[in-house]
Design a protein around this motif. Sequence first.
Motif, PDB file in Angstrom:
ATOM      1  N   CYS A  73       3.446  12.367   5.192  1.00  0.00           N
ATOM      2  CA  CYS A  73       2.198  12.428   5.970  1.00  0.00           C
ATOM      3  C   CYS A  73       1.198  11.371   5.521  1.00  0.00           C
ATOM      4  CB  CYS A  73       1.567  13.816   5.855  1.00  0.00           C
ATOM      5  SG  CYS A  73       2.493  15.113   6.702  1.00  0.00           S
ATOM      6  N   LEU A  74       1.268  10.956   4.266  1.00  0.00           N
ATOM      7  CA  LEU A  74       0.359   9.921   3.760  1.00  0.00           C
ATOM      8  C   LEU A  74       0.856   8.520   4.087  1.00  0.00           C
ATOM      9  CD1 LEU A  74      -0.590  11.261   0.191  1.00  0.00           C
ATOM     10  CD2 LEU A  74      -1.957  11.370   2.278  1.00  0.00           C
ATOM     11  N   THR A  75       2.155   8.296   3.972  1.00  0.00           N
ATOM     12  CA  THR A  75       2.685   6.931   4.079  1.00  0.00           C
ATOM     13  C   THR A  75       3.081   6.528   5.496  1.00  0.00           C
ATOM     14  OG1 THR A  75       4.900   7.723   3.487  1.00  0.00           O
ATOM     15  CG2 THR A  75       3.492   6.928   1.704  1.00  0.00           C
ATOM     16  N   LEU A  76       3.632   7.462   6.276  1.00  0.00           N
ATOM     17  CA  LEU A  76       4.110   7.099   7.613  1.00  0.00           C
ATOM     18  C   LEU A  76       2.986   6.621   8.531  1.00  0.00           C
ATOM     19  CD1 LEU A  76       6.550   6.865   9.439  1.00  0.00           C
ATOM     20  CD2 LEU A  76       6.246   9.253  10.104  1.00  0.00           C
ATOM     21  N   PRO A  77       1.858   7.351   8.623  1.00  0.00           N
ATOM     22  CA  PRO A  77       0.761   6.836   9.460  1.00  0.00           C
ATOM     23  C   PRO A  77       0.236   5.485   8.970  1.00  0.00           C
ATOM     24  CG  PRO A  77       0.432   9.149   8.963  1.00  0.00           C
ATOM     25  CD  PRO A  77       1.545   8.685   8.087  1.00  0.00           C
ATOM     26  N   LEU A  92       0.828  -1.208   0.000  1.00  0.00           N
ATOM     27  CA  LEU A  92       0.000   0.000   0.000  1.00  0.00           C
ATOM     28  C   LEU A  92       0.863   1.259   0.000  1.00  0.00           C
ATOM     29  CD1 LEU A  92      -2.754   1.376   0.173  1.00  0.00           C
ATOM     30  CD2 LEU A  92      -2.672   1.090   2.668  1.00  0.00           C
ATOM     31  N   ILE A  93       1.937   1.249   0.771  1.00  0.00           N
ATOM     32  CA  ILE A  93       2.842   2.397   0.790  1.00  0.00           C
ATOM     33  C   ILE A  93       3.482   2.593  -0.587  1.00  0.00           C
ATOM     34  CG2 ILE A  93       5.029   3.234   1.726  1.00  0.00           C
ATOM     35  CD1 ILE A  93       4.216   1.946   4.394  1.00  0.00           C
ATOM     36  N   ALA A  94       3.908   1.475  -1.197  1.00  0.00           N
ATOM     37  CA  ALA A  94       4.479   1.565  -2.544  1.00  0.00           C
ATOM     38  C   ALA A  94       3.448   2.082  -3.541  1.00  0.00           C
ATOM     39  CB  ALA A  94       5.001   0.199  -2.980  1.00  0.00           C
ATOM     40  N   LEU A  95       2.197   1.659  -3.389  1.00  0.00           N
ATOM     41  CA  LEU A  95       1.128   2.129  -4.275  1.00  0.00           C
ATOM     42  C   LEU A  95       0.931   3.632  -4.132  1.00  0.00           C
ATOM     43  CD1 LEU A  95      -1.322   1.814  -6.153  1.00  0.00           C
ATOM     44  CD2 LEU A  95      -2.661   1.129  -4.145  1.00  0.00           C
TER      45      LEU A  95
END
Length: 221
Positions: free
Chosen positions: A201-205, A156-159
């Motif tokens: 801010c999108l990927t870390l949480p 999901l993070i890669a996406l």
Amino acid sequence: MFDFLEGYDLLGAFWVTVKLTALSAVGSLIWGTVLAGMRVGPVPMMRGFGTAYVNIVRNIPLTVIIVFTSLGLFQTLGMDMGSSQFDSTNFRLSVLGLTAYTAAFVCEALRSGINTVPLGQAEAARALGLSFSQVLRLIILPQAFRSVVAPLANVLIALTKNTTVAAAIGVAEAALLMKEMIENEAQLILISAVFAFGFICLTLPTGLILGWVSKKVAVKR
């Protein structure tokens, strides 16, 4: 210091990124689960299709897939994805391309989870008279999903980061706005820092929350 942000819809661009990520994540999870079922299924033709799809799609650059959806599906074959507006069509084509690409990685992550389920459980279920689809749906997949939350979080993070490729066909997400701002403003470092912070801010949480969920739902063996 940040006066260069005036006149640009920064939040709107990141909102498009969020929508791309969310819709593609749902689509790739569904299609990836189907592919995983094919790869472990008893039908040779379906296993062959699943294997071929994963091996081919994973080795094609995402940019090629996204550009193909625009030039191949839309401009050549006339697939407008049910929309008469150019921007909306490109957005939907991007979701399709991201889904097709990410599903291959979801499939492999899920297949690794399926392999962690003891074979005896499937054999016992078959002995009770359950069909393959019932065994997969009721016994194997629930345990497999619990064991691959962390790998799926990485996908999901890669996406989320891969959505920047949608700028190649003019989707108005964060990367396209960043390109426009760099061309118009003399603030390369600050612009890059702002967009880097936005993606953090999108990927870390996402990583932190799903990492916590992974520990909570992990199958104890």
